[in-house]
Design a protein around this motif. Structure first.
Motif, short mmCIF file in Angstrom:
data_model
loop_
_atom_site.label_atom_id
_atom_site.label_comp_id
_atom_site.label_asym_id
_atom_site.label_seq_id
_atom_site.Cartn_x
_atom_site.Cartn_y
_atom_site.Cartn_z
N TYR A 42 0.86 -1.13 0.12
CA TYR A 42 -0.10 0.04 -0.07
C TYR A 42 0.78 1.34 -0.07
N GLU A 43 2.10 1.33 0.68
CA GLU A 43 2.90 2.32 0.73
C GLU A 43 3.15 2.86 -0.75
N ILE A 44 3.39 1.79 -1.74
CA ILE A 44 3.77 2.04 -3.21
C ILE A 44 2.39 2.58 -3.94
N ILE A 45 1.36 1.68 -3.84
CA ILE A 45 0.04 1.88 -4.70
C ILE A 45 -0.52 3.42 -4.11
N GLU A 46 -0.08 3.92 -2.87
CA GLU A 46 -0.78 5.11 -2.46
C GLU A 46 0.18 6.27 -2.65
N PHE A 47 1.38 6.09 -3.41
CA PHE A 47 2.46 7.10 -3.58
C PHE A 47 3.17 7.47 -2.47
N ARG A 48 3.41 6.88 -1.34
CA ARG A 48 4.07 7.38 -0.02
C ARG A 48 5.55 6.77 -0.12
N ARG A 49 5.77 5.93 -1.11
CA ARG A 49 7.41 5.37 -1.31
C ARG A 49 7.19 5.19 -2.57
N HIS A 50 8.29 5.58 -3.33
CA HIS A 50 8.85 5.52 -4.80
C HIS A 50 7.97 6.03 -5.82
N PRO A 51 7.29 7.34 -5.54
CA PRO A 51 6.30 7.82 -6.31
C PRO A 51 6.84 7.93 -7.96
N ALA A 70 -5.78 0.89 -23.09
CA ALA A 70 -7.21 1.72 -23.28
C ALA A 70 -8.14 1.09 -22.08
N THR A 71 -8.25 -0.08 -21.59
CA THR A 71 -9.19 -0.49 -20.68
C THR A 71 -8.57 -0.52 -19.10
N THR A 72 -7.40 -0.07 -19.03
CA THR A 72 -6.73 -0.30 -17.67
C THR A 72 -7.14 1.10 -16.95
N ARG A 73 -7.43 0.93 -15.60
CA ARG A 73 -7.42 2.43 -14.72
C ARG A 73 -6.17 2.33 -14.16
N PHE A 74 -5.77 3.62 -14.40
CA PHE A 74 -4.09 3.88 -13.96
C PHE A 74 -4.62 4.76 -12.88
N GLU A 75 -4.90 4.45 -11.64
CA GLU A 75 -4.99 5.24 -10.64
C GLU A 75 -4.46 4.51 -9.34
N SER A 76 -4.25 5.26 -8.42
CA SER A 76 -3.80 4.88 -7.19
C SER A 76 -4.82 4.36 -6.23
#
Length: 93
Positions: A42-51, A70-76
Motif C-alpha cells: 500500500y505504501e507503493i500504490i498510495e504514492f508514499r514510497r517511490h512515487p 485503453a481499458t486499464t484504470r491507472f489510478e492509485s
C-alpha cells in the motif's frame, strides 16, 4: 500471532508492483511474493514510497501490454474513510 519484519521494497520492485496492480493481482499475493507485510504494498500504490516508479511502470506497461492500455484504470489506491452514518447504530436497539 507472530508479526514478521516489514522489509522495504526497492524502486525496481515498486515498478513491478504497479504493473501487477494494474493487471489485477491481489495485494496479499504481492506481499507474499516479496515477503513483506501488505502495508508495504500500500505504501507503493498510495504514492508514499517511490512515487517516480508510477510513471516508469506506466511506460513499461504500455510497451508490454499495448492492447490493455485503453481499458486499464491507472489510478492509485484510495483509502475509504471510516465514518458512522447517522442513525446507523440505532438499528441495534
Amino acid at each position: 500471532m507472530i508479526q514478521r519484519a516489514s522489509r522495504r521494497i526497492g524502486y525496481r520492485q515498486a515498478v513491478v508492483i504497479w504493473i501487477a496492480h494494474w493487471l489485477g493481482l491481489p495485494k496479499q499475493r504481492l506481499a507474499e511474493r516479496y515477503d513483506v507485510d501488505r502495508r508495504r504494498i500500500y505504501e507503493i500504490i498510495e504514492f508514499r514510497r517511490h512515487p517516480a516508479s508510477y510513471e516508469h511502470a506506466r511506460r513499461i506497461f504500455a510497451a508490454l501490454y499495448p492492447q490493455r492500455v485503453a481499458t486499464t484504470r491507472f489510478e492509485s489506491h484510495r483509502r475509504t474513510g471510516r465514518w458512522v452514518i447517522p442513525g446507523q447504530l440505532d438499528l441495534f436497539g
